[in-house]
Write a protein that holds these residues in place. Structure first.
Motif, PDB file in Angstrom:
ATOM      1  N   PRO A   2      40.385 -15.475  49.513  1.00 32.90           N
ATOM      2  CA  PRO A   2      39.650 -14.938  50.665  1.00 32.90           C
ATOM      3  C   PRO A   2      38.284 -14.392  50.263  1.00 32.90           C
ATOM      4  N   ALA A   3      37.362 -14.473  51.194  1.00 31.46           N
ATOM      5  CA  ALA A   3      36.019 -13.935  50.952  1.00 31.46           C
ATOM      6  C   ALA A   3      36.103 -12.415  50.811  1.00 31.46           C
ATOM      7  N   PRO A   4      35.248 -11.831  49.976  1.00 32.40           N
ATOM      8  CA  PRO A   4      35.266 -10.371  49.835  1.00 32.40           C
ATOM      9  C   PRO A   4      34.881  -9.707  51.163  1.00 32.40           C
ATOM     10  N   LYS A   5      35.495  -8.595  51.418  1.00 31.94           N
ATOM     11  CA  LYS A   5      35.194  -7.855  52.640  1.00 31.94           C
ATOM     12  C   LYS A   5      33.936  -7.028  52.425  1.00 31.94           C
ATOM     13  N   THR A   6      33.074  -7.029  53.430  1.00 32.43           N
ATOM     14  CA  THR A   6      31.765  -6.393  53.282  1.00 32.43           C
ATOM     15  C   THR A   6      31.634  -5.067  54.021  1.00 32.43           C
ATOM     16  N   GLY A   7      32.674  -4.638  54.686  1.00 30.76           N
ATOM     17  CA  GLY A   7      32.595  -3.385  55.424  1.00 30.76           C
ATOM     18  C   GLY A   7      32.463  -3.628  56.909  1.00 30.76           C
ATOM     19  N   LEU A   8      32.081  -2.602  57.611  1.00 29.64           N
ATOM     20  CA  LEU A   8      31.992  -2.657  59.068  1.00 29.64           C
ATOM     21  C   LEU A   8      30.540  -2.683  59.533  1.00 29.64           C
ATOM     22  N   PRO A   9      30.289  -3.391  60.627  1.00 34.89           N
ATOM     23  CA  PRO A   9      28.942  -3.321  61.195  1.00 34.89           C
ATOM     24  C   PRO A   9      28.727  -1.951  61.838  1.00 34.89           C
ATOM     25  N   VAL A  10      27.499  -1.633  62.099  1.00 33.18           N
ATOM     26  CA  VAL A  10      27.120  -0.334  62.651  1.00 33.18           C
ATOM     27  C   VAL A  10      27.907  -0.011  63.920  1.00 33.18           C
ATOM     28  N   LEU A  55      42.995  12.980  57.977  1.00 34.86           N
ATOM     29  CA  LEU A  55      41.990  12.449  58.889  1.00 34.86           C
ATOM     30  C   LEU A  55      40.580  12.837  58.433  1.00 34.86           C
ATOM     31  N   ASP A  56      40.421  14.078  58.008  1.00 37.08           N
ATOM     32  CA  ASP A  56      39.111  14.521  57.521  1.00 37.08           C
ATOM     33  C   ASP A  56      38.711  13.782  56.243  1.00 37.08           C
ATOM     34  N   SER A  57      39.685  13.510  55.373  1.00 35.62           N
ATOM     35  CA  SER A  57      39.392  12.742  54.153  1.00 35.62           C
ATOM     36  C   SER A  57      38.945  11.325  54.508  1.00 35.62           C
ATOM     37  N   LEU A  58      39.611  10.713  55.481  1.00 35.60           N
ATOM     38  CA  LEU A  58      39.218   9.374  55.920  1.00 35.60           C
ATOM     39  C   LEU A  58      37.821   9.385  56.516  1.00 35.60           C
ATOM     40  N   ARG A  59      37.530  10.361  57.355  1.00 39.05           N
ATOM     41  CA  ARG A  59      36.192  10.456  57.956  1.00 39.05           C
ATOM     42  C   ARG A  59      35.124  10.610  56.881  1.00 39.05           C
ATOM     43  N   SER A  60      35.401  11.409  55.879  1.00 34.50           N
ATOM     44  CA  SER A  60      34.446  11.605  54.793  1.00 34.50           C
ATOM     45  C   SER A  60      34.217  10.305  54.017  1.00 34.50           C
ATOM     46  N   GLU A  61      35.296   9.597  53.717  1.00 34.31           N
ATOM     47  CA  GLU A  61      35.179   8.325  52.992  1.00 34.31           C
ATOM     48  C   GLU A  61      34.398   7.304  53.817  1.00 34.31           C
ATOM     49  N   LEU A  62      34.693   7.224  55.095  1.00 29.27           N
ATOM     50  CA  LEU A  62      33.977   6.270  55.941  1.00 29.27           C
ATOM     51  C   LEU A  62      32.513   6.647  56.114  1.00 29.27           C
ATOM     52  N   ASP A  63      32.226   7.926  56.149  1.00 28.29           N
ATOM     53  CA  ASP A  63      30.835   8.380  56.199  1.00 28.29           C
ATOM     54  C   ASP A  63      30.102   7.923  54.940  1.00 28.29           C
ATOM     55  N   ASP A  64      30.724   8.109  53.768  1.00 30.09           N
ATOM     56  CA  ASP A  64      30.121   7.659  52.512  1.00 30.09           C
ATOM     57  C   ASP A  64      29.905   6.152  52.516  1.00 30.09           C
ATOM     58  N   ARG A  65      30.914   5.422  52.966  1.00 31.55           N
ATOM     59  CA  ARG A  65      30.802   3.963  52.989  1.00 31.55           C
ATOM     60  C   ARG A  65      29.723   3.492  53.957  1.00 31.55           C
ATOM     61  N   SER A  66      29.675   4.083  55.143  1.00 30.02           N
ATOM     62  CA  SER A  66      28.670   3.648  56.117  1.00 30.02           C
ATOM     63  C   SER A  66      27.267   3.929  55.599  1.00 30.02           C
ATOM     64  N   ALA A  67      27.094   5.047  54.922  1.00 23.59           N
ATOM     65  CA  ALA A  67      25.782   5.349  54.338  1.00 23.59           C
ATOM     66  C   ALA A  67      25.435   4.331  53.258  1.00 23.59           C
ATOM     67  N   ASP A  75      19.870   3.095  60.239  1.00 20.44           N
ATOM     68  CA  ASP A  75      21.148   2.705  60.814  1.00 20.44           C
ATOM     69  C   ASP A  75      22.305   3.543  60.298  1.00 20.44           C
ATOM     70  N   TRP A  76      22.031   4.803  60.055  1.00 26.40           N
ATOM     71  CA  TRP A  76      23.087   5.686  59.599  1.00 26.40           C
ATOM     72  C   TRP A  76      22.720   7.124  59.942  1.00 26.40           C
ATOM     73  N   ALA A  77      23.725   7.891  60.297  1.00 26.08           N
ATOM     74  CA  ALA A  77      23.563   9.327  60.542  1.00 26.08           C
ATOM     75  C   ALA A  77      24.922   9.979  60.300  1.00 26.08           C
ATOM     76  N   PRO A  78      24.964  11.139  59.695  1.00 26.16           N
ATOM     77  CA  PRO A  78      26.254  11.788  59.462  1.00 26.16           C
ATOM     78  C   PRO A  78      27.002  12.090  60.751  1.00 26.16           C
ATOM     79  N   ASN A  79      26.308  12.173  61.863  1.00 27.25           N
ATOM     80  CA  ASN A  79      26.979  12.447  63.138  1.00 27.25           C
ATOM     81  C   ASN A  79      27.885  11.311  63.583  1.00 27.25           C
ATOM     82  N   ILE A  80      27.753  10.140  62.982  1.00 25.55           N
ATOM     83  CA  ILE A  80      28.643   9.033  63.321  1.00 25.55           C
ATOM     84  C   ILE A  80      30.083   9.436  63.037  1.00 25.55           C
ATOM     85  N   TYR A  81      30.326  10.061  61.905  1.00 27.41           N
ATOM     86  CA  TYR A  81      31.696  10.457  61.549  1.00 27.41           C
ATOM     87  C   TYR A  81      31.962  11.943  61.676  1.00 27.41           C
TER      88      TYR A  81
END
Length: 116
Positions: A2-10, A55-67, A75-81
């Motif tokens: 499988p192709a590598p996963k690249t993350g989520l769009p904005v 849930l807070d740990s997941l939000r923090s990880e996703l915030d790091d990943r989105s950044a 295309d990024w702001a901490p307010n997203i998560y």
């Protein structure tokens, strides 16, 4: 292979951030209900106090990943998560949504504008 996963769009980061924020608010209400009926030191009280930890740990990880997925651009702001009041969220997150939508990407075709 499988192709590598690249993350989520904005758009998906924004919608997921809202879902997780709503889930956290519900969990906080549930925890408050438990704590109002049981001692803080009881097993129920202790578990209620931990409800939001994962849930807070997941939000923090996703915030790091989105950044990391959208570095050095607007295309990024901490307010997203991490959320914010409705006005601040609209001022910081909706412009990101609009810039993303302007490219008419397939990932969010037909999605309504998110609201906080």
């Amino acid at each position: 292979m499988p192709a590598p996963k690249t993350g989520l769009p904005v758009c998906q980061h924004i919608l997921l951030g809202l879902q997780l924020l709503q889930a956290r608010e519900l969990l906080m209400e549930a925890a408050q209900t438990v704590r109002s009926g049981y001692a803080k030191s009881s097993k129920a009280g202790t578990l209620a106090g931990r409800l939001t930890d994962s849930l807070d740990s997941l939000r923090s990880e996703l915030d790091d990943r989105s950044a990391g997925e959208h570095p050095a651009n607007e295309d990024w702001a901490p307010n997203i998560y991490y959320g914010a009041n409705a006005e601040t969220w609209a001022q910081t997150v909706l412009p990101i949504w609009h810039r993303h939508q302007a490219g008419n990407p397939d990932c969010c075709a037909g999605m309504p504008e998110p609201t906080r």
